[in-house]
Design a protein around this motif. Structure first.
Motif, mmCIF file in Angstrom:
data_model
loop_
_atom_site.group_PDB
_atom_site.id
_atom_site.type_symbol
_atom_site.label_atom_id
_atom_site.label_comp_id
_atom_site.label_asym_id
_atom_site.label_seq_id
_atom_site.Cartn_x
_atom_site.Cartn_y
_atom_site.Cartn_z
ATOM 1 N N ALA A 1 0.828 -1.203 0.000
ATOM 2 C CA ALA A 1 0.000 0.000 0.000
ATOM 3 C C ALA A 1 0.863 1.254 0.000
ATOM 4 C CB ALA A 1 -0.917 0.002 1.221
ATOM 5 N N GLY A 2 0.543 2.195 -0.889
ATOM 6 C CA GLY A 2 1.282 3.439 -0.977
ATOM 7 C C GLY A 2 2.556 3.349 -1.779
ATOM 8 N N GLU A 3 2.844 2.162 -2.373
ATOM 9 C CA GLU A 3 4.074 1.972 -3.128
ATOM 10 C C GLU A 3 3.764 1.489 -4.543
ATOM 11 O OE1 GLU A 3 6.747 -0.627 -1.087
ATOM 12 O OE2 GLU A 3 6.606 0.441 0.818
ATOM 13 N N THR A 4 4.768 1.554 -5.403
ATOM 14 C CA THR A 4 4.634 1.028 -6.769
ATOM 15 C C THR A 4 5.579 -0.134 -7.018
ATOM 16 O OG1 THR A 4 6.242 2.652 -7.596
ATOM 17 C CG2 THR A 4 3.901 3.271 -7.684
ATOM 18 N N VAL A 5 6.528 -0.366 -6.117
ATOM 19 C CA VAL A 5 7.502 -1.449 -6.290
ATOM 20 C C VAL A 5 6.825 -2.786 -6.027
ATOM 21 C CG1 VAL A 5 9.659 -2.442 -5.464
ATOM 22 C CG2 VAL A 5 9.414 0.038 -5.623
ATOM 23 N N PRO A 6 6.829 -3.721 -6.987
ATOM 24 C CA PRO A 6 6.200 -5.021 -6.753
ATOM 25 C C PRO A 6 6.972 -5.839 -5.729
ATOM 26 C CG PRO A 6 7.372 -5.025 -8.848
ATOM 27 C CD PRO A 6 7.403 -3.611 -8.344
ATOM 28 N N HIS A 7 6.263 -6.731 -5.063
ATOM 29 C CA HIS A 7 6.887 -7.539 -4.022
ATOM 30 C C HIS A 7 8.040 -8.398 -4.542
ATOM 31 C CE1 HIS A 7 2.941 -7.257 -1.486
ATOM 32 N NE2 HIS A 7 3.681 -6.168 -1.399
ATOM 33 N N THR B 1 -18.655 -0.229 -6.449
ATOM 34 C CA THR B 1 -18.599 -0.713 -7.829
ATOM 35 C C THR B 1 -17.161 -1.085 -8.194
ATOM 36 O OG1 THR B 1 -18.138 1.457 -8.818
ATOM 37 C CG2 THR B 1 -20.461 0.895 -8.402
ATOM 38 N N MET B 2 -16.995 -1.695 -9.352
ATOM 39 C CA MET B 2 -15.652 -2.051 -9.795
ATOM 40 C C MET B 2 -14.847 -0.814 -10.182
ATOM 41 S SD MET B 2 -15.211 -5.136 -9.199
ATOM 42 C CE MET B 2 -13.626 -5.365 -10.003
ATOM 43 N N ALA B 3 -15.518 0.284 -10.523
ATOM 44 C CA ALA B 3 -14.803 1.545 -10.748
ATOM 45 C C ALA B 3 -14.145 2.001 -9.454
ATOM 46 C CB ALA B 3 -15.756 2.607 -11.281
ATOM 47 N N ASP B 4 -14.834 1.797 -8.339
ATOM 48 C CA ASP B 4 -14.258 2.135 -7.032
ATOM 49 C C ASP B 4 -13.038 1.261 -6.746
ATOM 50 O OD1 ASP B 4 -16.298 4.016 -6.450
ATOM 51 O OD2 ASP B 4 -17.609 2.406 -5.739
ATOM 52 N N VAL B 5 -13.105 -0.012 -7.133
ATOM 53 C CA VAL B 5 -11.983 -0.932 -6.913
ATOM 54 C C VAL B 5 -10.762 -0.485 -7.709
ATOM 55 C CG1 VAL B 5 -11.148 -3.291 -7.259
ATOM 56 C CG2 VAL B 5 -13.458 -2.906 -6.387
ATOM 57 N N GLY B 6 -10.970 -0.150 -8.983
ATOM 58 C CA GLY B 6 -9.856 0.302 -9.808
ATOM 59 C C GLY B 6 -9.219 1.569 -9.271
ATOM 60 N N THR B 7 -10.051 2.508 -8.847
ATOM 61 C CA THR B 7 -9.540 3.759 -8.289
ATOM 62 C C THR B 7 -8.763 3.513 -7.005
ATOM 63 O OG1 THR B 7 -11.348 5.033 -9.262
ATOM 64 C CG2 THR B 7 -10.199 6.023 -7.396
ATOM 65 N N TRP B 8 -9.310 2.686 -6.120
ATOM 66 C CA TRP B 8 -8.636 2.368 -4.850
ATOM 67 C C TRP B 8 -7.295 1.691 -5.091
ATOM 68 C CZ3 TRP B 8 -7.447 -2.543 -2.857
ATOM 69 C CH2 TRP B 8 -6.969 -2.557 -1.542
ATOM 70 N N ALA B 9 -7.247 0.761 -6.042
ATOM 71 C CA ALA B 9 -6.030 -0.023 -6.269
ATOM 72 C C ALA B 9 -4.906 0.805 -6.883
ATOM 73 C CB ALA B 9 -6.339 -1.221 -7.158
ATOM 74 N N GLU B 10 -5.247 1.698 -7.802
ATOM 75 C CA GLU B 10 -4.188 2.397 -8.523
ATOM 76 C C GLU B 10 -4.073 3.872 -8.170
ATOM 77 O OE1 GLU B 10 -4.145 1.436 -12.682
ATOM 78 O OE2 GLU B 10 -3.316 -0.524 -12.172
ATOM 79 N N LYS B 11 -5.157 4.612 -8.225
ATOM 80 C CA LYS B 11 -5.066 6.039 -7.920
ATOM 81 C C LYS B 11 -4.827 6.272 -6.429
ATOM 82 C CE LYS B 11 -7.835 7.528 -11.872
ATOM 83 N NZ LYS B 11 -9.064 8.259 -12.316
ATOM 84 N N ASP B 12 -5.517 5.504 -5.586
ATOM 85 C CA ASP B 12 -5.342 5.635 -4.135
ATOM 86 C C ASP B 12 -4.229 4.745 -3.607
ATOM 87 O OD1 ASP B 12 -7.496 7.350 -4.239
ATOM 88 O OD2 ASP B 12 -8.947 5.849 -3.570
ATOM 89 N N MET B 13 -3.658 3.898 -4.484
ATOM 90 C CA MET B 13 -2.531 3.016 -4.148
ATOM 91 C C MET B 13 -2.831 2.134 -2.930
ATOM 92 S SD MET B 13 0.547 5.745 -4.891
ATOM 93 C CE MET B 13 1.874 4.545 -4.757
ATOM 94 N N MET B 14 -4.076 1.628 -2.895
ATOM 95 C CA MET B 14 -4.526 0.681 -1.869
ATOM 96 C C MET B 14 -4.490 1.245 -0.454
ATOM 97 S SD MET B 14 -3.241 -3.085 -3.218
ATOM 98 C CE MET B 14 -1.490 -2.768 -2.970
ATOM 99 N N LYS B 15 -4.572 2.550 -0.342
ATOM 100 C CA LYS B 15 -4.630 3.185 0.976
ATOM 101 C C LYS B 15 -6.083 3.441 1.345
ATOM 102 C CE LYS B 15 -1.798 6.482 -0.252
ATOM 103 N NZ LYS B 15 -0.937 7.699 -0.198
ATOM 104 N N GLY B 16 -6.407 3.223 2.604
ATOM 105 C CA GLY B 16 -7.772 3.391 3.053
ATOM 106 C C GLY B 16 -8.577 2.112 2.923
#
Length: 271
Positions: free
Chosen positions: A122-128, A197-212
């Motif tokens: 969360a909050g990062e772009t580096v893959p595990h 909705t799935m739009a919320d999922v996409g936004t949370w995963a990438e724009k919000d970087m899985m925070k919240g």
């Protein structure tokens, strides 16, 4: 039905061949490493990913071309852009939440493979995988003589959509995934939170970087498989709203496939 067939054959003195279930390979995911066998036989194999960590993890298997090594892949992944042509995506269990598990069945040919986790923290772009969540796997020419499971439904992927063969109902389901597209695709199954909705999922995963708080719970699916490949995953479904989404970067513009419209919502009905 299966019992009736076997019973009738027994009365008639016939012999019934019962398909052999795929062997189960258990892989433990930690923050940030895999614990897994180093070698397995070729043929249909069920990978059970158990998430012992505190973060979201998946297992993505790729096959290396002859002569290539895991070190070659690590070096190549440091460069921006699509993966090298000598890597083939063959699938694996998609996200398992902390304390959870996910399963996928793959039919593997002999060769050298690499296990990867492409999910970032969360909050990062580096893959595990770049934090050590990577491991080599050798598939030997010895065959396990198992048969792939019979699916309850099929999801065909294309650029950029999911085509589900039939409505899904609650229960333990085996879902076959067939990639008809020109590039690799994944299936992430999300159990949507009420009102999301799935739009919320996409936004949370990438724009919000899985925070919240997440707008839904990942409950498995299939990690990336290449064009022409088929694999299956199992999932336990309850009645309610679900969604499918693909986060793999596009080979042309680098944007996630969900940005190109590769997401779908569906309703799972009671039996």
């Amino acid at each position: 039905m299966i019992f009736a067939i076997l019973f009738s054959a027994a009365l008639a003195g016939g012999t019934v061949s019962v398909p052999k279930a795929p062997p189960v390979v258990t892989v433990h995911a930690k923050d940030f490493a895999f614990e897994a066998p180093k070698s397995i036989k070729s043929g249909p194999t069920t990978f059970r990913l158990v998430n012992d960590g505190k973060q979201l993890h998946h297992l993505s298997l790729v096959k290396l071309a002859k002569g290539k090594t895991m070190a070659d892949l690590v070096a190549a992944m440091k460069n921006p852009g699509p993966p090298p042509a000598w890597v083939t995506d063959v699938g694996g269990p998609n996200p398992a939440v902390p304390g959870g598990a996910a399963e996928a069945t793959l039919t593997l040919d002999a060769g050298d493979y690499v296990m990867l986790c492409f999910i970032p923290s969360a909050g990062e772009t580096v893959p595990h995988m770049m934090k050590g969540m990577i491991g080599a796997l050798t598939v030997t020419p010895d065959k396990n003589d198992a048969s792939a499971p019979v699916p309850d439904a099929t999801i065909r992927t294309s650029d950029f959509k999911f085509d589900v063969s039939k409505p899904l109902t609650a229960g333990h389901r085996v879902i076959e995934v067939v990639n008809d597209a020109a590039q690799s695709h994944e299936v992430v199954v999300i159990q949507l939170a009420p009102g999301k909705t799935m739009a919320d999922v996409g936004t949370w995963a990438e724009k919000d970087m899985m925070k919240g708080p997440p707008p839904g719970k990942p409950i498995g699916g299939m990690s990336g498989i290449a064009k022409g490949h088929t694999a299956s995953f199992s999932v336990d479904l309850k009645p309610g709203k679900y969604g499918l989404i693909c986060f793999i970067p596009d080979s042309k513009d680098g944007k996630s496939h969900w940005v190109h419209g590769m997401t779908q919502e569906l309703t799972v009905a009671a039996k």
